[in-house]
Motif scaffolding. Sequence first.
Motif, PDB file in Angstrom:
ATOM      1  N   SER A  66      -4.969   9.052   9.532  1.00  0.00           N
ATOM      2  CA  SER A  66      -6.227   8.448   9.992  1.00  0.00           C
ATOM      3  C   SER A  66      -7.025   7.890   8.815  1.00  0.00           C
ATOM      4  CB  SER A  66      -7.058   9.453  10.795  1.00  0.00           C
ATOM      5  OG  SER A  66      -7.647  10.429   9.958  1.00  0.00           O
ATOM      6  N   LEU A  67      -6.962   8.555   7.672  1.00  0.00           N
ATOM      7  CA  LEU A  67      -7.661   8.053   6.490  1.00  0.00           C
ATOM      8  C   LEU A  67      -7.033   6.753   5.990  1.00  0.00           C
ATOM      9  CD1 LEU A  67      -8.372  11.389   4.611  1.00  0.00           C
ATOM     10  CD2 LEU A  67     -10.015   9.933   5.822  1.00  0.00           C
ATOM     11  N   PHE A  68      -5.713   6.638   6.118  1.00  0.00           N
ATOM     12  CA  PHE A  68      -5.040   5.388   5.745  1.00  0.00           C
ATOM     13  C   PHE A  68      -5.504   4.226   6.623  1.00  0.00           C
ATOM     14  CE2 PHE A  68      -1.826   7.811   3.366  1.00  0.00           C
ATOM     15  CZ  PHE A  68      -1.612   6.958   2.293  1.00  0.00           C
ATOM     16  N   GLU A  69      -5.909   4.534   7.854  1.00  0.00           N
ATOM     17  CA  GLU A  69      -6.333   3.495   8.784  1.00  0.00           C
ATOM     18  C   GLU A  69      -7.778   3.048   8.573  1.00  0.00           C
ATOM     19  OE1 GLU A  69      -5.456   4.996  12.697  1.00  0.00           O
ATOM     20  OE2 GLU A  69      -3.319   5.165  12.245  1.00  0.00           O
ATOM     21  N   GLU A  70      -8.550   3.831   7.825  1.00  0.00           N
ATOM     22  CA  GLU A  70      -9.945   3.465   7.562  1.00  0.00           C
ATOM     23  C   GLU A  70      -9.974   2.289   6.586  1.00  0.00           C
ATOM     24  OE1 GLU A  70     -12.564   4.361   9.042  1.00  0.00           O
ATOM     25  OE2 GLU A  70     -11.873   6.137  10.103  1.00  0.00           O
ATOM     26  N   PRO A  71     -10.556   1.164   6.972  1.00  0.00           N
ATOM     27  CA  PRO A  71     -10.509  -0.019   6.110  1.00  0.00           C
ATOM     28  C   PRO A  71     -11.240   0.136   4.777  1.00  0.00           C
ATOM     29  CG  PRO A  71     -11.908  -0.399   8.034  1.00  0.00           C
ATOM     30  CD  PRO A  71     -11.244   0.925   8.227  1.00  0.00           C
TER      31      PRO A  71
END
Length: 144
Positions: A66-71
């Motif tokens: 989910s952190l990887f998905e945060e722009p």
Amino acid sequence: MIAIDTNILLRYLLDDDNAQSKLAADLILGDTTVLVTDVVLAETIWTLKGKRYNADKEAIIKVVHSLFEEPNVVFESRQTIWRAVNDFKNAKSVKSGGKRKETDFPDALIINKARYVASEAATEFEGVYTFDVAAQQIPGTKKP
């Protein structure tokens, strides 16, 4: 760029304190790039796996993804974190002291960060020495 501490990241992920969670979300979802250092990520995972939150392996992997998905979120080395997640995900549990033990995400991060630093220094990575038999399941570790 700003950097955040573990408590900011935890408030954002857990949404467990109305005032602090909102402030944390405002920082992370704002207009500024947010650095999550390796130490902050390791402390966050350690806290989530602890007795209070008792997150399992699947939940930990989901959090990191989910952190990887945060722009706005960046890491010290995105590729190192990604490799650590994969090593953590693929590590098999081992028997140690009469019970089953699994590799921790911070162990996988330590190993992959060491490999990254050696690569950046243009020197051969000879391995991470550890007594942890579960961590020894990750390529790049050695028994002392």
